[in-house]
Enzyme design. Structure first.
Site, mmCIF file in Angstrom:
data_model
loop_
_atom_site.group_PDB
_atom_site.id
_atom_site.type_symbol
_atom_site.label_atom_id
_atom_site.label_comp_id
_atom_site.label_asym_id
_atom_site.label_seq_id
_atom_site.Cartn_x
_atom_site.Cartn_y
_atom_site.Cartn_z
ATOM 1 N N LYS A 97 -0.185 5.387 7.479
ATOM 2 C CA LYS A 97 0.989 5.180 9.429
ATOM 3 C C LYS A 97 1.026 3.791 8.672
ATOM 4 O O LYS A 97 0.386 2.621 8.119
ATOM 5 C CB LYS A 97 -0.819 5.206 10.057
ATOM 6 C CG LYS A 97 -0.564 3.865 10.876
ATOM 7 C CD LYS A 97 -1.756 4.433 11.855
ATOM 8 C CE LYS A 97 -2.240 2.547 13.188
ATOM 9 N NZ LYS A 97 -3.171 3.043 13.858
ATOM 10 N N GLY A 158 -8.008 -1.867 20.045
ATOM 11 C CA GLY A 158 -9.651 -2.562 19.949
ATOM 12 C C GLY A 158 -9.259 -2.765 21.636
ATOM 13 O O GLY A 158 -10.976 -2.851 22.047
ATOM 14 N N GLY A 185 -5.805 1.804 21.786
ATOM 15 C CA GLY A 185 -5.753 1.257 23.244
ATOM 16 C C GLY A 185 -6.187 2.162 23.842
ATOM 17 O O GLY A 185 -7.435 1.388 25.346
ATOM 18 N N ASN A 206 -9.788 5.593 18.656
ATOM 19 C CA ASN A 206 -10.452 5.020 16.955
ATOM 20 C C ASN A 206 -12.077 4.414 17.657
ATOM 21 O O ASN A 206 -13.050 4.286 17.793
ATOM 22 C CB ASN A 206 -10.032 4.409 15.928
ATOM 23 C CG ASN A 206 -11.164 3.703 15.110
ATOM 24 O OD1 ASN A 206 -10.915 2.853 13.886
ATOM 25 N ND2 ASN A 206 -12.298 3.618 14.949
#
Lengths: 258, 66
Positions: A97, A158, A185, A206
């Site tokens: 990534k 985040g 997001g 995440n």
């Protein structure tokens, strides 16, 4: 329903990709991955002073998951390329990534530097998934340069702000020959569903899972939302009306003359 | 001999290869990669890779990340 996600020549069994950062307890990572069925898992690369301990992140990732290291920490293409080569040399696969970020407040990726890294790394037989700010031309160039999928952000990493880039992502989905994977997001399963109902190939989550009150339950919730909304994407007629359309018959009412 | 490991100056008491460094630090060899003076040194060469005065060594592995 014969609906298969193909990336880099491989069949990917889940359209929910999960990141392994920010878990308060790394022992929750394995059950979150196993119970959600996530097939692609991101990790980062950092200097290691002690890798033999129980806290080695690889101990918490099921062996059949595809590992996707990110190039976090890279501020330009050169640094991203170095990190990618180091990741590949660890011998855990060739997925990468690309994450090139120069802005500490919003952590927005630098599309220009990301494109340079895609170009070099795709030629070195990496399976390249660039994290990018949604931009039709940047996406086209990244795909032409060899990106296996493109990963536009939904909102800052985040932030849990959801799919704030919806219209630009929609345009990219309609234009792209490779899967579009919203990354960053997404704060709730409904926001992942919003992506999938629009035709996204997958989503990467995440923070919303790792920092949930119950990360394992949240991973399952995201997984169920992603599966259900992918079905809805195929099943939906897409009709949205200006006025009402009755759901019950307009004749045979139990009053007066009809 | 003074070298730099992961950005920190360290003194090595005697001659050492990368393999010996990994063993001394009790590192899990399967999950790390070593860069010596900017070059990635493949695992199978660690036993032959002598560490020299002033070497800059990076020992890198996977951690949690999104």
């Amino acid at each position: 329903m014969d609906d298969v996600l193909m990336i880099g020549g491989r069949m990917i069994s889940s359209r929910l990709f999960i990141g392994t950062g920010k878990f308060g307890d790394n022992r929750l990572i394995k059950p979150a991955l196993e119970k959600s069925g996530a097939a692609v898992v991101t990790v980062a690369l950092r200097r290691i002073d002690d890798s033999a301990g129980d806290e080695n992140i690889l101990n918490f990732i099921p062996k059949d998951c595809i590992l996707m290291p990110n190039t976090s920490g890279a501020r330009n293409a050169e640094e991203a390329i170095r990190i990618a080569r180091l990741a590949k040399a660890c011998g855990m696969g060739n997925w990468i990534k690309i994450e090139v970020i120069n802005d500490n407040k919003y952590l927005l990726p630098d599309n220009q530097e990301t494109l340079k890294a895609v170009d070099i790394l795709a030629k070195e037989e990496f399976v390249v998934l660039p994290y990018m700010v949604p931009d039709l031309y940047a996406a086209r160039r990244m795909v032409d340069a060899g990106a296996a999928a493109i990963m536009p952000l939904g909102s800052p990493i985040g932030s849990n702000r959801g799919l704030k880039t919806k219209e630009l992502v929609r345009i990219m989905i309609n234009d792209s020959s490779v899967p579009v994977i919203v990354d960053a997001g997404l704060g709730m399963p409904s926001e992942a569903a919003e992506c999938m109902e629009m035709g996204c190939g997958a989503v990467l989550v995440n923070t919303a899972i790792a920092t949930a009150k119950d990360p394992v339950e949240m991973a399952i919730a995201f997984s169920e939302a992603v599966r259900g909304s992918r079905r809805a994407f195929f099943a939906s007629s897409g009709y949205i009306g200006e006025t009402a359309g009755a759901s019950s018959p307009l004749t045979g009412f139990l009053r007066g003359t009809n | 001999m003074y070298i730099k490991i992961n950005g920190k100056d360290q003194e090595l008491s005697g001659a050492c290869t990368l393999e010996e460094l990994v063993v001394n630090k009790n590192l899990m060899r399967n999950t790390i990669v070593i860069e010596q003076n900017g070059l990635i040194i493949p695992k199978k060469q660690w036993g032959r890779a002598a560490i020299g005065e002033g070497d800059v060594i990076e020992i890198i592995g996977f951690v949690g990340g999104g």
